[in-house]
Design an enzyme around this catalytic site. Structure first.
Site, short mmCIF file in Angstrom:
data_model
loop_
_atom_site.label_atom_id
_atom_site.label_comp_id
_atom_site.label_asym_id
_atom_site.label_seq_id
_atom_site.Cartn_x
_atom_site.Cartn_y
_atom_site.Cartn_z
N GLU A 132 0.84 -1.10 0.12
CA GLU A 132 0.00 0.03 -0.06
C GLU A 132 0.93 1.38 0.06
O GLU A 132 1.88 1.31 0.98
CB GLU A 132 -0.95 -0.02 1.14
CG GLU A 132 -2.14 0.92 1.29
CD GLU A 132 -2.79 0.95 2.47
OE1 GLU A 132 -3.35 2.04 2.96
OE2 GLU A 132 -2.60 -0.17 3.19
N LYS B 240 4.16 1.10 9.75
CA LYS B 240 4.51 2.29 8.82
C LYS B 240 3.40 3.53 9.78
O LYS B 240 4.48 4.65 9.48
CB LYS B 240 3.59 2.11 7.56
CG LYS B 240 4.61 1.34 6.51
CD LYS B 240 4.07 1.45 5.23
CE LYS B 240 3.05 0.17 5.01
NZ LYS B 240 2.22 -0.18 3.84
N ARG C 217 4.39 -12.56 10.07
CA ARG C 217 5.04 -11.12 9.81
C ARG C 217 6.59 -11.28 10.60
O ARG C 217 6.72 -11.72 11.60
CB ARG C 217 4.42 -10.16 10.95
CG ARG C 217 3.55 -9.34 10.17
CD ARG C 217 2.80 -8.10 11.08
NE ARG C 217 1.94 -7.70 10.20
CZ ARG C 217 2.06 -6.82 9.47
NH1 ARG C 217 3.04 -5.75 9.67
NH2 ARG C 217 1.27 -6.27 8.70
P1 ATP Z 1 2.69 -1.92 8.08
O1 ATP Z 1 1.84 -2.65 9.12
O2 ATP Z 1 4.05 -1.84 8.40
O3 ATP Z 1 1.94 -0.49 7.69
P2 ATP Z 1 1.06 -3.46 6.03
O4 ATP Z 1 0.96 -4.73 6.08
O5 ATP Z 1 0.01 -2.15 6.30
O6 ATP Z 1 2.45 -2.92 6.88
P3 ATP Z 1 1.44 -3.27 3.10
O7 ATP Z 1 1.97 -2.24 2.30
O8 ATP Z 1 0.08 -3.71 3.15
O9 ATP Z 1 1.93 -2.85 4.48
O10 ATP Z 1 2.27 -4.71 2.93
C1 ATP Z 1 2.56 -4.91 1.80
C2 ATP Z 1 3.07 -6.51 2.04
O11 ATP Z 1 4.22 -6.72 2.80
C3 ATP Z 1 1.76 -7.23 2.58
O12 ATP Z 1 1.84 -8.50 1.62
C4 ATP Z 1 2.03 -7.60 3.90
O13 ATP Z 1 1.61 -8.69 4.25
C5 ATP Z 1 3.87 -7.56 3.73
N1 ATP Z 1 4.34 -7.14 5.13
C6 ATP Z 1 4.14 -6.02 5.84
N2 ATP Z 1 4.72 -6.04 6.96
C7 ATP Z 1 5.33 -7.27 7.11
C8 ATP Z 1 6.29 -7.86 7.97
N3 ATP Z 1 6.70 -7.15 9.17
N4 ATP Z 1 6.94 -9.12 7.67
C9 ATP Z 1 6.37 -9.74 6.63
N5 ATP Z 1 5.69 -9.17 5.76
C10 ATP Z 1 5.24 -8.14 5.80
MG MG Z 2 -1.35 -3.62 4.87
#
Ligand code: ATP
Ligand code: MG
Length: 559
Positions: free
Chosen positions: A37, A272, A262
C-alpha cells in the site's frame, strides 16, 4: 553466531507449491505478487515479503507482479510509489513489465459489484458507520440485519449507480456484500465493499467518488492477474473465507491465499503508521534516517542488498509470530562487509602524537593492506610523518598491566609503521586533558623489514597529522533501548527511544579518502564498518557508522 546456520531447503509455502506442481495445478504455473500500500516507505518486514514472493517466482521460473494496493485516495502517494519501486530494484528484484495498481481495476471491480447486486448478493445500506459497526455484533454475539438489507435488485442497482455518480455525501451510503450476519467469522457479516469518498485519487483523479475496500479489491485483483499463490501475513488468515466467497460467487480465477508470520525484530518497530510518526515529529531526519528500519534507512546506514537478502533467508518463513534477534541482522551485514569492505584508518577521537626523533620534513609512504579477506584488493600507500593522531582511548596515564596499548614508558606498534615508545605527555593545565604524546620510534622496526627482534603486544591505528582529512562521523546505534518498544500499550512507544542512538564525532581519517564518494563503504580498522553519507562533500566528509565490529550489546548484557 556462525555462518553455517542451517537454511531450510523448502519453506512451508514452497512445500505447498511442490505439491501443487506434482498435481499439475494451474499447469504447474507459479505466479505471485507483492502488494504494497503506497502509504509509507518499505521496511525490513516488507523486504521479507519481497524476498519471499520474488524468491518463489525465481525458484520456480514463475512470475511475480508488483501491485500497488492504492484503494485509499491519498495525497502523498506518488513519493511512496517511487520509493517503493526504487527499494525493490535495489534489493535486486524485477517485476518486468508487470507493474500494476489496484486502481487499474476500478472499472472491473465496479462491474463485478454490479454482478453481485444482480445476483442478490450485495446491497446498498443507508445506515451510518456507527450503526453498521454496532449491528455487526461481537465475536460471541451475532449481528443484526440492516433494515436496508432486503432492497430489491433494481433499487440497489439504481442507488449504487447514483453513489458512483456522486449524488450522495460521504457516509450517506455504502455497498455491502449480503452474506450472513450471524456467521462466527465477523468478516462474513455483510462486509463493506464500497465507501463514498469525495477525494481525488493520485492516479484516477476525479473519475471516482466511491472507492473499494481492501477486502473487496484485494482478492479480485489477485484473480484478475491470475495469481496462483497469494502470499500474505497471518492477520489476513481470518479474511480468507471472505476472499474465497467472492471468488466463488463470481466464478473468478481461483487464487489461493497462504499466510506466514510477520517479521518482527527486537529493538525495532515495524508499523508504517509509527514510522510516519517518527518522521512527522522529526524524531528522525526522514524516512531514510540511518536509524530507521526502512530499506532506504538501512541503505543509507550502509546495509547491502546481499546482507538483507541473506538475513531474510536465515530468518526463514514461519507460521507463528515470533521476534527475531536484531543481532542476526547485524551479523548479516558484518559478514557481508567483512568480505567486501576496504580497510582504512579512521580516528574517532583524535589524540596527537609527536615522534620526537623523526625528522621534521621526512615522510614515508608505507604499504597498507586493503583487505586481508580479499588478496585481489591489493595495497595502498599511507604517509608516516613526525606528527600523527591515534585514538584517545588508546592511551592511559596510569594503565593497568593488561592494557596493551600506550601508557608512559610503554611500547606499541603502529600498524604498517614502526614500534613507538611513549616517553612523555602534555596536558592542558586547565582541563587536565592530555593534549599530546611525546614518543620516539625505533627505525629498525619498520613493518615488513623489522630487524629489531622486538615484540610488542599492542598494535594501534593512526593517521598522519600532516595528511589527515577532517570528517564528521555519525555514530549510530539502535533507535530504541527496549527490545519491544511497541509492546507497552499503556505507554507511548517513543518513551523507549535510545537517547544515544546518534552521537557525532569529529574525527580524522586517512588521506586516501580524498577521492571517496557518497555510498563508498569501508572498515575503519578496529572500529567498525562505515559508509560515506550522501551529505558528504570533498572537504567536508561525512561518514555513517553501519555497525561496530563486534556485538557490543551482547557484551553489555553478559557483564
Ligand atoms: P505496516 O503494518 O507496516 O503498515 P502493511 O501490512 O500495512 O504494513 P502493506 O504495504 O500492506 O503494509 O504490505 C505489503 C506486503 O508486505 C503485504 O503482503 C504484507 O503482508 C507484507 N508485510 C508487511 N509487513 C510485514 C512484516 N513485518 N513481515 C513480513 N511481511 C510484511
Ligand atoms: Mg496493509
Amino acid at each position: 553466531m556462525s555462518s553455517d546456520i542451517p537454511k531450510e531447503r523448502f519453506n512451508f509455502i514452497e512445500e505447498i507449491i511442490n505439491k501443487d506442481r506434482e498435481n499439475n495445478k494451474h499447469d504447474g504455473r507459479v505466479h505471485t505478487r507483492f502488494p504494497p500500500e503506497p502509504n509509507g516507505y518499505l521496511h525490513i518486514g516488507h523486504a521479507k515479503s519481497i524476498c519471499l514472493n520474488f524468491g518463489i517466482a525465481e525458484k520456480y521460473q514463475g512470475l511475480c507482479n508488483l501491485r500497488f494496493d492504492d484503494t485509499n485516495p491519498e495525497k502523498e502517494e506518488v513519493e511512496y510509489v517511487e520509493s517503493i519501486q526504487a527499494d525493490i530494484k535495489w534489493l535486486g528484484f524485477d517485476w518486468g513489465d508487470r507493474l500494476y495498481y489496484a486502481s487499474d481495476y476500478f472499472s472491473e471491480l465496479y462491474q463485478l459489484a454490479v454482478n453481485l447486486i444482480e445476483m442478490g448478493k450485495a446491497y446498498v445500506d443507508d445506515q451510518s458507520a456507527e450503526e453498521i459497526s454496532l449491528g455487526r455484533g461481537t465475536p460471541t454475539r451475532p449481528g443484526i440485519e440492516s433494515p436496508f438489507r432486503n432492497r430489491s435488485v433494481d433499487e440497489n442497482l439504481d442507488l449504487f449507480k447514483r453513489m458512483k455518480d456522486g449524488e450522495y455525501q460521504e457516509g450517506a451510503k455504502v455497498l455491502r456484500a449480503k452474506i450472513d450476519m450471524s456467521s462466527p467469522n465477523m468478516h462474513l457479516r455483510d462486509p463493506i465493499m464500497y465507501r463514498i469518498r469525495h477525494t481525488p485519487h493520485h492516479r484516477t483523479g476525479n473519475a471516482w467518488c466511491i472507492y473499494p475496500t481492501y477486502d473487496w479489491a484485494h482478492g479480485q485483483s489477485d484473480a484478475i492477474e491470475g495469481i496462483t499463490h497469494s502470499v500474505c501475513t497471518l492477520e489476513f488468515e481470518v479474511h480468507r473465507p471472505l476472499y474465497e466467497w467472492f471468488i466463488e460467487q463470481l466464478d473468478l480465477f481461483p487464487s489461493k491465499q497462504y499466510e506466514f508470520a510477520r517479521l518482527n525484530i527486537g529493538f525495532t518497530i515495524m508499523s508504517k503508521r509509527k514510522l510516519l510518526e517518527l518522521v512527522q515529529e522529526k524524531v528522525v531526519s526522514g524516512w531514510d534516517d540511518p536509524r530507521m528500519p526502512t530499506i532506504s534507512g538501512l541503505r543509507r546506514r550502509g546495509y547491502t542488498p546481499e546482507a538483507i537478502r541473506n538475513f531474510c533467508d536465515r530468518v526463514g518463513v514461519a507460521r507463528r509470530d515470533g521476534v527475531i534477534d536484531v543481532a542476526l541482522l547485524e551479523f548479516s551485514i558484518r559478514e557481508d562487509l567483512n568480505a567486501k569492505a576496504p580497510r582504512r584508518f579512521g580516528i574517532l577521537d583524535p589524540l596527537k602524537v609527536v615522534i620526537t626523533n623523526y625528522p621534521e620534513e621526512k615522510e614515508e609512504w608505507l604499504p597498507a593492506v586493503n583487505n586481508p579477506e580479499n588478496p585481489d584488493a591489493g595495497t595502498r600507500e599511507i604517509p608516516f610523518t613526525r606528527e600523527l593522531y591515534i585514538e584517545r582511548g588508546d592511551f592511559m596515564e596510569d594503565p593497568p598491566r593488561k592494557f596493551f596499548r600506550l601508557g608512559p614508558g610503554r611500547e606499541v606498534r603502529l600498524k604498517y609503521g614502526y614500534i613507538i615508545k611513549c616517553e612523555d605527555y602534555q596536558k592542558d593545565p586547565e582541563t587536565g586533558e592530555v593534549t599530546t604524546l611525546l614518543c620516539t620510534y625505533d627505525p629498525q622496526t619498520k613493518s615488513g623489514s623489522d630487524t629489531s627482534g622486538k615484540k610488542v603486544k599492542g598494535t594501534l591505528g593512526w593517521v598522519s597529522a600532516k595528511y589527515t582529512l577532517d570528517a564528521q562521523i555519525r555514530l549510530y546505534d539502535r533507535l530504541f533501548s527496549s527490545e519491544d518498544p511497541a509492546g507497552h500499550p499503556e505507554k507511548d512507544f517513543k518513551e523507549f527511544l535510545n537517547p544515544n542512538s546518534l552521537e557525532i564525532a569529529q574525527g580524522k581519517v586517512e588521506y586516501s579518502f580524498k577521492n571517496a564518494r557518497p555510498w563508498d563503504f569501508f572498515q575503519f580498522e578496529r572500529q567498525g564498518y562505515f559508509i560515506i553519507d550522501q551529505d558528504s562533500e570533498p572537504g567536508a566528509l561525512v561518514f555513517n557508522r553501519t555497525v561496530t565490529l563486534r556485538d557490543n550489546w551482547a557484551k553489555q548484557q553478559h557483564k
